[in-house]
Design an enzyme around this catalytic site. Sequence first.
Site, PDB file in Angstrom:
ATOM      1  N   THR A  58       6.688 -12.367  -3.938  1.00 48.24           N
ATOM      2  CA  THR A  58       7.733 -11.544  -4.522  1.00 48.24           C
ATOM      3  C   THR A  58       8.289 -12.294  -5.720  1.00 48.24           C
ATOM      4  O   THR A  58       8.093 -13.496  -5.853  1.00 48.24           O
ATOM      5  CB  THR A  58       8.847 -11.261  -3.498  1.00 48.24           C
ATOM      6  OG1 THR A  58       9.852 -10.448  -4.115  1.00 48.24           O
ATOM      7  CG2 THR A  58       9.506 -12.541  -2.995  1.00 48.24           C
ATOM      8  N   GLY A  59       8.948 -11.595  -6.600  1.00 43.67           N
ATOM      9  CA  GLY A  59       9.539 -12.249  -7.760  1.00 43.67           C
ATOM     10  C   GLY A  59       8.893 -11.797  -9.047  1.00 43.67           C
ATOM     11  O   GLY A  59       8.308 -10.712  -9.111  1.00 43.67           O
ATOM     12  N   ARG A 104       3.789  -1.367 -17.755  1.00 45.75           N
ATOM     13  CA  ARG A 104       3.654  -2.724 -17.207  1.00 45.75           C
ATOM     14  C   ARG A 104       3.310  -2.670 -15.708  1.00 45.75           C
ATOM     15  O   ARG A 104       3.881  -1.892 -14.954  1.00 45.75           O
ATOM     16  CB  ARG A 104       4.958  -3.477 -17.423  1.00 45.75           C
ATOM     17  CG  ARG A 104       4.981  -4.913 -16.846  1.00 45.75           C
ATOM     18  CD  ARG A 104       5.629  -4.960 -15.495  1.00 45.75           C
ATOM     19  NE  ARG A 104       5.854  -6.338 -15.037  1.00 45.75           N
ATOM     20  CZ  ARG A 104       6.185  -6.650 -13.794  1.00 45.75           C
ATOM     21  NH1 ARG A 104       6.332  -5.717 -12.887  1.00 45.75           N
ATOM     22  NH2 ARG A 104       6.376  -7.906 -13.452  1.00 45.75           N
ATOM     23  N   VAL A 105       2.376  -3.508 -15.300  1.00 42.53           N
ATOM     24  CA  VAL A 105       2.029  -3.645 -13.881  1.00 42.53           C
ATOM     25  C   VAL A 105       2.241  -5.102 -13.504  1.00 42.53           C
ATOM     26  O   VAL A 105       1.818  -6.001 -14.234  1.00 42.53           O
ATOM     27  CB  VAL A 105       0.563  -3.235 -13.632  1.00 42.53           C
ATOM     28  CG1 VAL A 105       0.152  -3.540 -12.204  1.00 42.53           C
ATOM     29  CG2 VAL A 105       0.377  -1.754 -13.950  1.00 42.53           C
ATOM     30  N   GLY A 106       2.891  -5.327 -12.379  1.00 48.21           N
ATOM     31  CA  GLY A 106       3.160  -6.697 -11.935  1.00 48.21           C
ATOM     32  C   GLY A 106       2.100  -7.207 -10.976  1.00 48.21           C
ATOM     33  O   GLY A 106       0.966  -6.722 -10.940  1.00 48.21           O
ATOM     34  N   ASP A 107       2.486  -8.180 -10.191  1.00 47.36           N
ATOM     35  CA  ASP A 107       1.541  -8.814  -9.254  1.00 47.36           C
ATOM     36  C   ASP A 107       1.304  -7.993  -7.993  1.00 47.36           C
ATOM     37  O   ASP A 107       0.278  -8.160  -7.320  1.00 47.36           O
ATOM     38  CB  ASP A 107       2.078 -10.191  -8.833  1.00 47.36           C
ATOM     39  CG  ASP A 107       3.431 -10.081  -8.126  1.00 47.36           C
ATOM     40  OD1 ASP A 107       4.299  -9.315  -8.600  1.00 47.36           O
ATOM     41  OD2 ASP A 107       3.621 -10.741  -7.093  1.00 47.36           O
ATOM     42  N   THR A 110      10.116  -6.983  -4.649  1.00 43.67           N
ATOM     43  CA  THR A 110       9.044  -6.434  -3.833  1.00 43.67           C
ATOM     44  C   THR A 110       9.373  -6.481  -2.358  1.00 43.67           C
ATOM     45  O   THR A 110      10.084  -7.379  -1.925  1.00 43.67           O
ATOM     46  CB  THR A 110       7.794  -7.310  -4.041  1.00 43.67           C
ATOM     47  OG1 THR A 110       7.621  -7.473  -5.435  1.00 43.67           O
ATOM     48  CG2 THR A 110       6.573  -6.737  -3.402  1.00 43.67           C
ATOM     49  N   SER A 140      14.595  -1.660  -5.884  1.00 49.35           N
ATOM     50  CA  SER A 140      13.423  -2.450  -6.298  1.00 49.35           C
ATOM     51  C   SER A 140      12.137  -2.034  -5.602  1.00 49.35           C
ATOM     52  O   SER A 140      11.088  -2.615  -5.864  1.00 49.35           O
ATOM     53  CB  SER A 140      13.691  -3.931  -6.044  1.00 49.35           C
ATOM     54  OG  SER A 140      14.062  -4.134  -4.703  1.00 49.35           O
ATOM     55  N   THR A 192       6.315  -2.022  -4.565  1.00 48.98           N
ATOM     56  CA  THR A 192       7.451  -2.290  -5.455  1.00 48.98           C
ATOM     57  C   THR A 192       7.597  -1.227  -6.532  1.00 48.98           C
ATOM     58  O   THR A 192       6.616  -0.547  -6.872  1.00 48.98           O
ATOM     59  CB  THR A 192       7.258  -3.662  -6.141  1.00 48.98           C
ATOM     60  OG1 THR A 192       8.440  -4.029  -6.850  1.00 48.98           O
ATOM     61  CG2 THR A 192       6.105  -3.645  -7.123  1.00 48.98           C
TER      62      THR A 192
END
Length: 308
Positions: A222-223, A199-202, A171, A69, A189
């Site tokens: 995280t998450g 796609r890009v996360g937080d 993360t 991850s 991450t």
Amino acid sequence: MAGCGQRSEAAGKQLVPGPRADGPLVLSTWDHGLPANEKAWEVLQNGGSVLDAVEQGVMVVESDFTNRSVGLGGNPDRDGHVTLDACIQDHHGRAGAVAFVQRYEHPISIARAVMERTPHVMLVGAGRSVGRGRMASAHASLICPKVRAAWKEWLKTSDYAPVANIENHDTIGMVAMDAKGNLAGSCTTSGMAYKVHGRVGDSPIIGAGLFVDGEAGAACATGVGELVIRTAGSHTVVELMRQGMEPEEACREAVQRIRRKHKDLSKMQVGFLAIRADGAFGAYGLQQGFTFAVRTAQGNNLLQASHG
Ligand code: GLY
């Protein structure tokens, strides 16, 4: 550190002060936070800055190619590409971030280079352009056979159904304070397994995956990144601490905002970690199972966050 990871009184009642460090402190997400904390602590003990500590701490996990991850050992997106996101921020709010990085071992160092060597905060797909970050060796840049086999298996159904605390334990976020009270944070991450390409996360988004303000505190997340972005999660935690909340209560309130805005969160996990400017610290998760590592002069311990 007594009481750490146990929920203090519910909102509206008298709050029990949470744990507070008297000296340097490093917090990071999940079990992989333990070796990361140890490295960050070593940097602080050797006179490095808190920014060096949060960079070098998470680099340990980026270099662990068994980690699915974080870093180049991470699970790929639906098209079979491993794409990495990271950000870093210092006590004064200076920040750097990168998203959609491929074939570089240390996106966190590229994020730091964006902060220190460019007039910008965030670059997409950066690496060579900021002259920092080690290109992965040929073998590391390929998806490892086990990861490829799992991806091929997943392609048979292409059923995107993440499992809380398993696919969601994504993360490494780290927040730290040095002996002078300077704060810094980092987040890195490979994002959600089998995400849509691009796609890009937080994690690379300042205010979502990480927020540091030396006057108020530092928080990281995280998450499931989409949940955190929609609520500007880490910024929310820091602003609540600025208003005087205990760190754990601030994390809990950020989780509750996510709960109020979403219907079915049963398969999703989000966790927050926070350090207030006075050294108080805490954590909170949406679901049971969010672990975090705490390094103080008393040792390096893995704790279960409160949840709800
Ligand atoms: N929290 C990491 C991600 O959603 O990509």
